[in-house]
Write a protein that holds these residues in place. Structure first.
Motif, PDB file in Angstrom:
ATOM      1  N   LEU A 110     -29.430  45.783  29.250  1.00  0.00           N
ATOM      2  CA  LEU A 110     -28.163  45.329  28.700  1.00  0.00           C
ATOM      3  C   LEU A 110     -28.190  45.548  27.188  1.00  0.00           C
ATOM      4  O   LEU A 110     -29.258  45.536  26.570  1.00  0.00           O
ATOM      5  CB  LEU A 110     -27.932  43.847  28.989  1.00  0.00           C
ATOM      6  N   THR A 111     -27.027  45.726  26.621  1.00  0.00           N
ATOM      7  CA  THR A 111     -26.948  45.809  25.166  1.00  0.00           C
ATOM      8  C   THR A 111     -26.733  44.410  24.603  1.00  0.00           C
ATOM      9  O   THR A 111     -26.265  43.501  25.294  1.00  0.00           O
ATOM     10  CB  THR A 111     -25.788  46.711  24.724  1.00  0.00           C
ATOM     11  N   ARG A 112     -27.065  44.257  23.336  1.00  0.00           N
ATOM     12  CA  ARG A 112     -26.810  42.973  22.674  1.00  0.00           C
ATOM     13  C   ARG A 112     -25.323  42.651  22.715  1.00  0.00           C
ATOM     14  O   ARG A 112     -24.932  41.491  22.870  1.00  0.00           O
ATOM     15  CB  ARG A 112     -27.291  43.037  21.224  1.00  0.00           C
ATOM     16  N   ALA A 113     -24.475  43.679  22.569  1.00  0.00           N
ATOM     17  CA  ALA A 113     -23.032  43.456  22.596  1.00  0.00           C
ATOM     18  C   ALA A 113     -22.583  42.929  23.956  1.00  0.00           C
ATOM     19  O   ALA A 113     -21.731  42.033  24.040  1.00  0.00           O
ATOM     20  CB  ALA A 113     -22.298  44.751  22.252  1.00  0.00           C
ATOM     21  N   GLN A 114     -23.145  43.488  25.028  1.00  0.00           N
ATOM     22  CA  GLN A 114     -22.792  43.005  26.368  1.00  0.00           C
ATOM     23  C   GLN A 114     -23.235  41.560  26.567  1.00  0.00           C
ATOM     24  O   GLN A 114     -22.516  40.754  27.179  1.00  0.00           O
ATOM     25  CB  GLN A 114     -23.417  43.919  27.428  1.00  0.00           C
ATOM     26  N   LEU A 115     -24.412  41.237  26.067  1.00  0.00           N
ATOM     27  CA  LEU A 115     -24.911  39.865  26.184  1.00  0.00           C
ATOM     28  C   LEU A 115     -24.023  38.899  25.395  1.00  0.00           C
ATOM     29  O   LEU A 115     -23.650  37.827  25.891  1.00  0.00           O
ATOM     30  CB  LEU A 115     -26.353  39.797  25.686  1.00  0.00           C
ATOM     31  N   VAL A 142     -30.700  47.286  22.474  1.00  0.00           N
ATOM     32  CA  VAL A 142     -30.836  47.429  23.935  1.00  0.00           C
ATOM     33  C   VAL A 142     -32.074  46.665  24.400  1.00  0.00           C
ATOM     34  O   VAL A 142     -33.170  46.873  23.862  1.00  0.00           O
ATOM     35  CB  VAL A 142     -30.962  48.909  24.354  1.00  0.00           C
ATOM     36  N   VAL A 143     -31.886  45.784  25.386  1.00  0.00           N
ATOM     37  CA  VAL A 143     -33.012  45.025  25.933  1.00  0.00           C
ATOM     38  C   VAL A 143     -33.103  45.267  27.428  1.00  0.00           C
ATOM     39  O   VAL A 143     -32.105  45.584  28.086  1.00  0.00           O
ATOM     40  CB  VAL A 143     -32.870  43.509  25.659  1.00  0.00           C
ATOM     41  N   ARG A 144     -34.306  45.129  27.940  1.00  0.00           N
ATOM     42  CA  ARG A 144     -34.517  45.230  29.392  1.00  0.00           C
ATOM     43  C   ARG A 144     -34.923  43.858  29.908  1.00  0.00           C
ATOM     44  O   ARG A 144     -35.764  43.187  29.297  1.00  0.00           O
ATOM     45  CB  ARG A 144     -35.596  46.262  29.712  1.00  0.00           C
ATOM     46  N   LEU A 145     -34.334  43.479  31.028  1.00  0.00           N
ATOM     47  CA  LEU A 145     -34.570  42.146  31.562  1.00  0.00           C
ATOM     48  C   LEU A 145     -35.861  42.091  32.366  1.00  0.00           C
ATOM     49  O   LEU A 145     -35.957  41.420  33.401  1.00  0.00           O
ATOM     50  CB  LEU A 145     -33.385  41.699  32.432  1.00  0.00           C
TER      51      LEU A 145
END
Length: 320
Positions: A21-26, A51-54
């Motif tokens: 997910l992107t920080r913006a999406q979060l 960009v982060v991975r869960l």
């Protein structure tokens, strides 16, 4: 993926995006930066800026491409080696850097394995390969060649792209003349190699070698060959029509497995049964011992000039 309390809609989006997910999406889903920082301590990991991975699992090749597009934004398009590879061109190799194009109003950016370049020639025509927006093959191949100083790489890539009908010489010429003149030498070399009609870079090496000879005439490349009985024969790589001499360059990469080797043996037999004299070479000996190879070709060619020619007929194959 580690399931968290961030909500099923967001997790469903992450599933589509290789667990990322992107920080913006979060933020849009109401997840604060403080929560993200907490998760990054032990459960998630930052794969690229924004960009982060869960999960903490490493990225495979496809996930790297997707992570790059998430970082670059929705108007970005994958090009270059990554784009050529996504179009199935094996000679592109595995990219160390994923190249993306963005409109000229955007700033260029470089982070980890991603390079974002701005352009006034944004490829509005693109191919959507799953979640990945990819430049059409001609643009991807042209950008890959311009990014390299290795002419042999460009020759192999352009020849493969044309022979596999991923693109055409006309479209590649369009890219050559529409793009920047700087760093275009390798692209020109690739187009020139494909324009000879060679089906591989090894064939092109052999054509260049033959051009050195004061004895050998210009051969046909990959002609359609018909035997004396009218039956279609295997296609030789080079064909000296005045004496009926076939030359084949057998690459280990294409003939190593059992089925390919069986087909090669059958093709050799079919040519011999039709009365065609054939010389078999390997790419390695063409590169390592060019003088010996050329001498061998010239000796065989001169010896055939004193013999009756085979009745096999060759028709030149058009270059696309």
């Amino acid at each position: 993926m580690v399931r968290t309390s961030i909500g099923e809609p967001l997790l469903a989006l992450a599933d589509v995006q290789e667990g990322m997910l992107t920080r913006a999406q979060l933020r849009a889903a109401g997840v604060s930066d403080a929560v993200v920082r907490g998760r990054l301590v032990s459960q998630w990991r930052a794969v690229l800026p924004g960009v982060v991975r869960l999960s903490r699992a490493p990225l495979d090749e496809h996930a790297r491409y997707l992570a790059a597009t998430l970082m670059a934004g929705p108007d970005a398009v994958i090009t270059g080696i990554a784009g050529a590879r996504l179009h199935g061109l094996t000679n592109a190799g595995t990219p160390e850097v994923v190249d993306l194009l963005v409109p000229a109003r955007r700033a260029p950016r470089r982070a980890a394995f991603v390079r974002v370049s701005r352009t006034h020639r944004m490829p509005h025509a693109r191919r959507q390969l799953g979640p990945l927006p990819v430049a059409l093959p001609a643009r991807a191949v042209a950008d890959a060649c311009r990014a390299s100083t290795d002419a042999r790489f460009a020759e192999a890539l352009v020849i493969e792209a044309v022979q596999r009908r991923a693109t055409t010489l006309t479209l590649l010429h369009d890219e050559l003349y529409a793009g920047p003149r700087q760093r275009s030498a390798t692209l020109r070399a690739g187009i020139a190699a494909a324009a000879t009609g060679a089906w591989s870079v090894a064939e092109h090496d052999l054509v260049r070698l033959v051009r050195r000879s004061a004895v050998l005439p210009t051969p046909l490349l990959n002609p359609e060959l018909v035997g004396p009985d009218g039956v279609r024969l295997p296609t030789p790589d080079l064909w000296f029509d005045d004496v009926g001499l076939a030359v084949q360059v057998h690459s280990h990469a294409y003939h190593a497995d059992g089925d390919a080797w069986t087909q090669t043996v059958r093709a050799d037999s079919a040519l011999a049964e039709a009365g065609v004299i054939r010389i078999a070479l390997t790419p390695r000996e063409v590169r390592a011992s060019p003088d010996d190879v050329l001498a061998r070709l010239e000796r065989t060619y001169l010896s055939l000039r004193t013999r009756p020619r085979t009745a096999a007929r060759a028709t030149p194959r058009p270059v696309r």
